[in-house]
Write a protein that holds these residues in place. Structure first.
Motif, PDB file in Angstrom:
ATOM      1  N   GLU A 102     -27.106   3.889  70.100  1.00 33.43           N
ATOM      2  CA  GLU A 102     -26.165   3.172  70.525  1.00 33.43           C
ATOM      3  C   GLU A 102     -24.395   3.475  69.619  1.00 33.43           C
ATOM      4  OE1 GLU A 102     -27.432  -0.285  68.057  1.00 33.43           O
ATOM      5  OE2 GLU A 102     -29.227  -1.301  70.089  1.00 33.43           O
ATOM      6  N   LYS A 103     -25.400   4.339  68.459  1.00 34.39           N
ATOM      7  CA  LYS A 103     -23.823   5.141  67.755  1.00 34.39           C
ATOM      8  C   LYS A 103     -22.614   5.944  69.288  1.00 34.39           C
ATOM      9  CE  LYS A 103     -24.910   4.775  62.932  1.00 34.39           C
ATOM     10  NZ  LYS A 103     -25.085   5.986  62.153  1.00 34.39           N
ATOM     11  N   MET A 104     -23.831   6.335  70.527  1.00 30.30           N
ATOM     12  CA  MET A 104     -23.406   7.161  70.993  1.00 30.30           C
ATOM     13  C   MET A 104     -22.870   6.432  71.984  1.00 30.30           C
ATOM     14  SD  MET A 104     -26.123  10.453  70.872  1.00 30.30           S
ATOM     15  CE  MET A 104     -27.345   9.826  69.867  1.00 30.30           C
ATOM     16  N   ASP A 105     -23.815   5.840  72.662  1.00 33.96           N
ATOM     17  CA  ASP A 105     -23.299   4.884  73.985  1.00 33.96           C
ATOM     18  C   ASP A 105     -21.568   3.730  73.224  1.00 33.96           C
ATOM     19  OD1 ASP A 105     -23.000   3.502  75.815  1.00 33.96           O
ATOM     20  OD2 ASP A 105     -24.853   1.698  75.649  1.00 33.96           O
ATOM     21  N   LEU A 106     -20.562   4.680  73.588  1.00 35.23           N
ATOM     22  CA  LEU A 106     -19.295   4.294  73.521  1.00 35.23           C
ATOM     23  C   LEU A 106     -19.132   3.368  73.568  1.00 35.23           C
ATOM     24  CD1 LEU A 106     -17.414   7.812  73.264  1.00 35.23           C
ATOM     25  CD2 LEU A 106     -18.736   6.594  71.368  1.00 35.23           C
ATOM     26  N   ASN A 107     -18.919   2.959  74.642  1.00 37.27           N
ATOM     27  CA  ASN A 107     -18.584   1.699  75.912  1.00 37.27           C
ATOM     28  C   ASN A 107     -19.871   0.323  75.953  1.00 37.27           C
ATOM     29  OD1 ASN A 107     -20.666   2.796  77.458  1.00 37.27           O
ATOM     30  ND2 ASN A 107     -18.630   2.904  79.192  1.00 37.27           N
ATOM     31  N   ALA A 108     -21.025   0.762  74.685  1.00 38.22           N
ATOM     32  CA  ALA A 108     -21.847  -0.114  74.414  1.00 38.22           C
ATOM     33  C   ALA A 108     -22.679  -0.348  76.328  1.00 38.22           C
ATOM     34  CB  ALA A 108     -21.640  -0.959  73.777  1.00 38.22           C
ATOM     35  N   ASP A 109     -23.008   0.225  77.217  1.00 41.92           N
ATOM     36  CA  ASP A 109     -23.202  -0.363  78.451  1.00 41.92           C
ATOM     37  C   ASP A 109     -24.941   0.007  78.621  1.00 41.92           C
ATOM     38  OD1 ASP A 109     -23.426   2.599  78.831  1.00 41.92           O
ATOM     39  OD2 ASP A 109     -22.043   2.225  80.745  1.00 41.92           O
ATOM     40  N   GLY A 110     -25.050   0.927  77.915  1.00 44.87           N
ATOM     41  CA  GLY A 110     -27.627   0.867  77.644  1.00 44.87           C
ATOM     42  C   GLY A 110     -27.073   2.220  78.264  1.00 44.87           C
ATOM     43  N   GLY A 111     -26.500   2.977  78.726  1.00 42.82           N
ATOM     44  CA  GLY A 111     -26.195   4.882  78.973  1.00 42.82           C
ATOM     45  C   GLY A 111     -25.162   5.380  78.845  1.00 42.82           C
TER      46      GLY A 111
END
Length: 82
Positions: A53-62
């Motif tokens: 989740e910390k890497m998923d900057l736009n919080a789109d699940g990918g």
């Protein structure tokens, strides 16, 4: 996303391009251009959902190529297979 964030992501992509290509080709098993948490955990079994989740900057699940590059630049993912 703020302009400064986009600049950082673009810089990270340029720096981490070789490793980024490995991460996408190795982990993106469904070929959709994104790496979801299950795909990334198949390559890095110790990765937690919180780390993802910390890497998923736009919080789109990918994670896309830019997010993978930024994670590599930040030391959250290795930049190559070794």
């Amino acid at each position: 996303m703020k302009p400064n964030t986009l600049t950082l992501i673009a810089a990270a992509a340029a720096i981490a391009a070789p490793g980024m290509l490995w991460a996408l080709s190795e982990a993106d098993t469904d070929g959709d251009g994104l790496v979801d948490v299950a795909e990334l955990q198949a390559v890095f079994p110790d990765l937690t959902e919180t780390q993802f989740e910390k890497m998923d900057l736009n919080a789109d699940g990918g994670l896309d190529a830019d997010e993978i590059a930024a994670a590599q630049l930040a030391g959250q993912l290795p930049s190559n297979e070794s």
